[in-house]
Design an enzyme around this catalytic site. Structure first.
Site, mmCIF file in Angstrom:
data_model
loop_
_atom_site.group_PDB
_atom_site.id
_atom_site.type_symbol
_atom_site.label_atom_id
_atom_site.label_comp_id
_atom_site.label_asym_id
_atom_site.label_seq_id
_atom_site.Cartn_x
_atom_site.Cartn_y
_atom_site.Cartn_z
ATOM 1 N N LYS A 162 -1.367 4.933 8.665
ATOM 2 C CA LYS A 162 -0.877 5.276 7.568
ATOM 3 C C LYS A 162 -1.788 5.324 6.090
ATOM 4 O O LYS A 162 -1.526 6.267 5.304
ATOM 5 C CB LYS A 162 0.087 3.895 7.228
ATOM 6 C CG LYS A 162 0.679 3.881 5.854
ATOM 7 C CD LYS A 162 1.237 2.498 5.486
ATOM 8 C CE LYS A 162 1.538 2.301 3.960
ATOM 9 N NZ LYS A 162 1.965 0.869 3.610
ATOM 10 N N LYS A 179 -7.676 1.126 -3.115
ATOM 11 C CA LYS A 179 -7.386 0.729 -1.723
ATOM 12 C C LYS A 179 -7.567 1.925 -0.749
ATOM 13 O O LYS A 179 -8.143 1.920 0.250
ATOM 14 C CB LYS A 179 -5.983 0.405 -1.843
ATOM 15 C CG LYS A 179 -5.246 0.225 -0.464
ATOM 16 C CD LYS A 179 -5.569 -1.158 0.157
ATOM 17 C CE LYS A 179 -5.059 -1.174 1.491
ATOM 18 N NZ LYS A 179 -5.683 -2.316 2.212
ATOM 19 N N THR A 236 0.693 -1.205 0.043
ATOM 20 C CA THR A 236 0.139 0.015 0.179
ATOM 21 C C THR A 236 0.880 1.273 -0.194
ATOM 22 O O THR A 236 1.593 1.437 0.797
ATOM 23 C CB THR A 236 -0.818 -0.128 1.327
ATOM 24 O OG1 THR A 236 -1.576 -1.117 1.434
ATOM 25 C CG2 THR A 236 -1.757 1.389 1.273
HETATM 26 P P1 NAD Z 1 5.903 -5.900 7.200
HETATM 27 O O1 NAD Z 1 6.680 -4.734 8.054
HETATM 28 O O2 NAD Z 1 5.550 -7.064 8.141
HETATM 29 O O3 NAD Z 1 7.007 -6.347 6.040
HETATM 30 C C1 NAD Z 1 7.510 -5.504 4.869
HETATM 31 C C2 NAD Z 1 8.845 -6.336 4.745
HETATM 32 O O4 NAD Z 1 9.703 -5.592 3.992
HETATM 33 C C3 NAD Z 1 9.893 -6.596 6.147
HETATM 34 O O5 NAD Z 1 10.131 -7.889 6.157
HETATM 35 C C4 NAD Z 1 10.982 -5.673 5.795
HETATM 36 O O6 NAD Z 1 12.269 -6.177 6.124
HETATM 37 C C5 NAD Z 1 11.153 -5.534 4.458
HETATM 38 N N1 NAD Z 1 11.669 -4.710 3.790
HETATM 39 C C6 NAD Z 1 11.889 -3.380 4.130
HETATM 40 N N2 NAD Z 1 12.657 -2.711 3.272
HETATM 41 C C7 NAD Z 1 13.104 -3.662 2.268
HETATM 42 C C8 NAD Z 1 13.905 -3.483 1.257
HETATM 43 N N3 NAD Z 1 14.744 -2.275 1.094
HETATM 44 N N4 NAD Z 1 14.394 -4.545 0.692
HETATM 45 C C9 NAD Z 1 13.796 -5.839 0.687
HETATM 46 N N5 NAD Z 1 12.891 -5.954 2.090
HETATM 47 C C10 NAD Z 1 12.525 -4.938 2.660
HETATM 48 O O7 NAD Z 1 4.717 -5.451 6.708
HETATM 49 P P2 NAD Z 1 3.426 -6.054 6.173
HETATM 50 O O8 NAD Z 1 2.238 -6.017 7.078
HETATM 51 O O9 NAD Z 1 3.786 -7.208 5.414
HETATM 52 O O10 NAD Z 1 2.838 -4.951 4.934
HETATM 53 C C11 NAD Z 1 3.570 -4.950 3.809
HETATM 54 C C12 NAD Z 1 2.676 -3.823 2.879
HETATM 55 O O11 NAD Z 1 1.183 -4.478 2.695
HETATM 56 C C13 NAD Z 1 2.653 -2.437 3.523
HETATM 57 O O12 NAD Z 1 2.642 -1.567 2.335
HETATM 58 C C14 NAD Z 1 1.118 -2.441 4.122
HETATM 59 O O13 NAD Z 1 0.437 -1.156 4.322
HETATM 60 C C15 NAD Z 1 0.588 -3.452 3.225
HETATM 61 N N6 NAD Z 1 -0.802 -4.205 4.175
HETATM 62 C C16 NAD Z 1 -0.661 -4.737 4.915
HETATM 63 C C17 NAD Z 1 -1.835 -5.394 5.659
HETATM 64 C C18 NAD Z 1 -1.702 -5.970 7.210
HETATM 65 O O14 NAD Z 1 -2.668 -6.450 7.715
HETATM 66 N N7 NAD Z 1 -0.458 -6.198 7.727
HETATM 67 C C19 NAD Z 1 -2.974 -5.516 5.004
HETATM 68 C C20 NAD Z 1 -2.998 -4.896 3.830
HETATM 69 C C21 NAD Z 1 -2.030 -4.190 3.223
#
Ligand code: NAD
Length: 289
Positions: free
Chosen positions: A237, A162, A87
């Site tokens: 966010k 979204k 997102t």
């Molecule tokens: P998260 O923080 O668990 O995962 C993000 C991952 O990206 C982490 O493991 C981090 O180490 C990795 N990362 C950061 N910088 C990086 C880089 N330069 N290279 C490679 N990896 C890198 O977050 P999440 O909950 O998995 O969410 C991910 C996305 O999905 C976000 O944009 C969030 O808004 C969206 N989202 C989350 C949910 C939810 O319920 N968690 C629901 C819908 C959408």
């Protein structure tokens, strides 16, 4: 298919694992998280991307997405598709797609709804922006990770859908919590309130499926001491993104702005950080006199 998967956190790890389980060859990279089952580790984002037919990114925000895109786009093979499921702001989505197309690649923004449970169970909803031909190349993969996919329009349209959806979610959750707090003051039983509203014109996903009152309605984070679920800071966010988009597009979104301000206060000044976004209900009941 050969898939590069970058960002294997709470959402990315189960999504990548589901693709591997379906028989795809998945190579992953994350700066911190461990590899999920079935996914081969790459030494860098570029290595994960270089021989992939489709590269999927699932990253925290637009700034990180742009940095990762800068490094992987030159490494990707001609005709491959970059599919961003994070997102992020609409501008970053459009910019990255344009950069990919200039390099001879396909690109779609494909953010998701459905949370960690949806990612684990392969029941996410994908909202997709980009050319129909690029969408066609990733659709089968999205169907493995999700149960519903909507092509919303050109690049950025997935992110637009979204943030509009989540603006409604933030506003309706606040309204639902406020109404429960008022019902308490009026001496109305919470179960009766649920029975009426969930089958009346005040019904919504926040009330019917994710009821913020413990012990009422289907099981939800409220029944688990408001452990997330969908954390208040993630709702903040998304509300920041919808307000940013509203300002850019000159849209009048007073309820979205108020929801953004309330979640900001909740996360930054009160005890909201790390709690589910439905913990607005105890926040309201603690504020009333
Ligand atoms: P998260 O923080 O668990 O995962 C993000 C991952 O990206 C982490 O493991 C981090 O180490 C990795 N990362 C950061 N910088 C990086 C880089 N330069 N290279 C490679 N990896 C890198 O977050 P999440 O909950 O998995 O969410 C991910 C996305 O999905 C976000 O944009 C969030 O808004 C969206 N989202 C989350 C949910 C939810 O319920 N968690 C629901 C819908 C959408």
């Amino acid at each position: 298919m050969k898939i590069g998967f970058i960002g294997l956190g709470n959402m990315g790890a189960p999504m990548a694992a589901n693709l591997a389980k379906a028989g795809h060859q998945v190579t992953g990279f994350d700066t911190a998280a461990p590899m999920p089952p079935g996914v081969t580790a790459a030494d860098s984002a570029e290595c994960a991307a270089e021989s992939a037919d489709v590269v999927i990114t699932m990253l925290p925000n637009g700034q990180i997405l742009r940095a990762v895109a800068d490094s992987i786009i030159p490494a990707m093979q001609a005709g491959a598709v970059l599919c961003d499921c994070s997102t992020v702001d609409v501008d970053s989505a459009k910019l990255v797609a344009e950069q990919a197309r200039t390099a001879g690649l396909g690109a779609v923004d494909a953010p998701v709804s459905g949370g960690i449970g949806g990612a684990q169970n392969g029941t996410l909803t994908f909202m997709v922006g980009g050319d129909v031909s690029d969408f066609a190349k990733v659709e089968a993969l999205l169907e493995i990770m999700g149960q519903k996919t909507v092509h919303c329009g050109d690049s950025g349209a997935g992110q637009s859908a979204k943030i509009c959806n989540n603006m409604i979610l933030g506003v309706t959750m606040i309204a639902t919590c406020e109404a429960f707090a008022l019902a308490d003051k009026l001496g109305l039983d919470r179960q009766k309130m649920f029975d009426v509203v969930s089958t009346s014109s005040g019904s919504s996903w926040s009330m019917n499926t994710y009821c913020p009152a413990p012990g009422v309605g289907p099981s939800s984070p409220a029944d688990n001491d408001y452990r997330p679920g969908f954390a208040a800071e993630l709702m903040l966010k998304d509300l920041n993104l919808s307000q940013q988009a509203a300002e850019f597009a000159h849209a009048d979104t007073p309820m979205g702005r108020m929801a953004q301000q309330l979640y900001q206060r909740f996360v930054e000044d009160e005890d909201g950080r790390g709690r589910d976004f439905s913990a607005m209900l105890p926040r309201f009941t603690s504020k009333g006199r």
